[in-house]
Design a protein around this motif. Structure first.
Motif, short mmCIF file in Angstrom:
data_model
loop_
_atom_site.label_atom_id
_atom_site.label_comp_id
_atom_site.label_asym_id
_atom_site.label_seq_id
_atom_site.Cartn_x
_atom_site.Cartn_y
_atom_site.Cartn_z
N ALA A 123 0.86 -1.18 0.00
CA ALA A 123 0.00 0.00 0.00
C ALA A 123 0.90 1.23 0.00
O ALA A 123 1.68 1.42 0.93
N ASP A 124 0.80 2.00 -1.05
CA ASP A 124 1.64 3.19 -1.20
C ASP A 124 0.74 4.41 -1.26
O ASP A 124 -0.03 4.57 -2.21
N GLY A 125 0.81 5.25 -0.24
CA GLY A 125 -0.07 6.41 -0.16
C GLY A 125 0.64 7.71 -0.47
O GLY A 125 1.77 7.92 -0.08
N THR A 126 -0.05 8.58 -1.20
CA THR A 126 0.41 9.94 -1.49
C THR A 126 -0.42 10.89 -0.65
O THR A 126 -1.66 10.83 -0.67
N ARG A 127 0.30 11.77 0.08
CA ARG A 127 -0.39 12.67 1.01
C ARG A 127 -0.36 14.11 0.51
O ARG A 127 0.53 14.51 -0.23
N ARG A 128 -1.34 14.88 0.94
CA ARG A 128 -1.37 16.31 0.66
C ARG A 128 -0.15 16.98 1.27
O ARG A 128 0.34 16.54 2.31
N GLU A 129 0.29 18.04 0.66
CA GLU A 129 1.43 18.82 1.19
C GLU A 129 1.00 19.66 2.39
O GLU A 129 1.77 19.86 3.32
N ASP A 158 -4.20 9.81 -2.79
CA ASP A 158 -4.16 8.63 -3.66
C ASP A 158 -3.48 7.49 -2.91
O ASP A 158 -2.51 7.71 -2.19
N ILE A 159 -3.99 6.30 -3.13
CA ILE A 159 -3.38 5.09 -2.55
C ILE A 159 -3.30 4.05 -3.66
O ILE A 159 -4.29 3.78 -4.35
N ASP A 160 -2.10 3.50 -3.84
CA ASP A 160 -1.90 2.40 -4.78
C ASP A 160 -1.83 1.11 -3.98
O ASP A 160 -1.00 0.99 -3.07
N LEU A 161 -2.69 0.16 -4.30
CA LEU A 161 -2.64 -1.17 -3.70
C LEU A 161 -2.10 -2.11 -4.77
O LEU A 161 -2.69 -2.26 -5.83
N ILE A 162 -0.96 -2.72 -4.47
CA ILE A 162 -0.31 -3.62 -5.41
C ILE A 162 -0.36 -5.02 -4.81
O ILE A 162 0.25 -5.28 -3.77
N PHE A 163 -1.08 -5.91 -5.47
CA PHE A 163 -1.25 -7.28 -5.02
C PHE A 163 -0.21 -8.16 -5.71
O PHE A 163 -0.24 -8.30 -6.93
N HIS A 164 0.69 -8.73 -4.94
CA HIS A 164 1.69 -9.69 -5.44
C HIS A 164 1.16 -11.07 -5.07
O HIS A 164 1.10 -11.41 -3.89
N VAL A 165 0.77 -11.82 -6.07
CA VAL A 165 0.20 -13.15 -5.84
C VAL A 165 1.05 -14.17 -6.57
O VAL A 165 1.41 -13.98 -7.73
#
Length: 143
Positions: free
Chosen positions: A74-80, A88-95
């Motif tokens: 889970a990679d989140g981008t935060r407001r300045e 924005d949040i990127d959820l990357i599923f490694h299966v």
């Protein structure tokens, strides 16, 4: 659901919910903490990944014997500016395993649209990606 959060001095807190498992939190040194616990924003991302992870394993329950591993980034981008919430949040599923990609995408879609209460509670834009056996698999048009 009720969660009780108790202050332990400085910026440190401990929360306990109905499960009975305590979770320690602290601010980073930049915010006056000692960094002796997870930050609340880390826990938010962890809660999101855990929620949808539980959902997809429930949806794929009869196929779990075909799955060797699941890891969710889970990679989140935060407001300045304050409050520095996630935009924005990127959820990357490694299966890893011998499971068709369409089944995993369908489980992700169902978790996203029907089951994951954490993602439903967030205002951030959440993007989903799937890496199956080391290869990124594009989201099908129907997912």
């Amino acid at each position: 659901m009720n969660v009780t959060t108790v202050w332990h001095g400085g910026r440190a807190f401990e929360s306990t919910g109905p499960s009975g498992y305590p979770v320690g939190m602290d601010a980073t040194p930049a915010y006056g903490g000692l960094g002796k616990g997870a930050t609340p924003m880390e826990l938010l991302l962890a809660g999101l990944a855990g929620c949808i992870g539980i959902d997809i394993t429930m949806i794929l329950d009869s196929f779990l014997h075909q799955i060797e591993g699941i890891r969710i980034e889970a990679d989140g981008t935060r407001r300045e500016e304050m409050p520095k919430g996630f935009t924005d949040i990127d959820l990357i599923f490694h299966v890893d395993g011998e499971i068709p990609d369409y089944r995993v995408w369908r489980a992700i879609q169902m978790g996203k649209e029907k089951y994951c209460a954490v993602s439903d509670s967030l205002s951030a834009n959440i993007n989903y990606r799937l890496i199956l056996n080391g290869t990124e698999i594009a989201k099908p048009a129907t997912a």
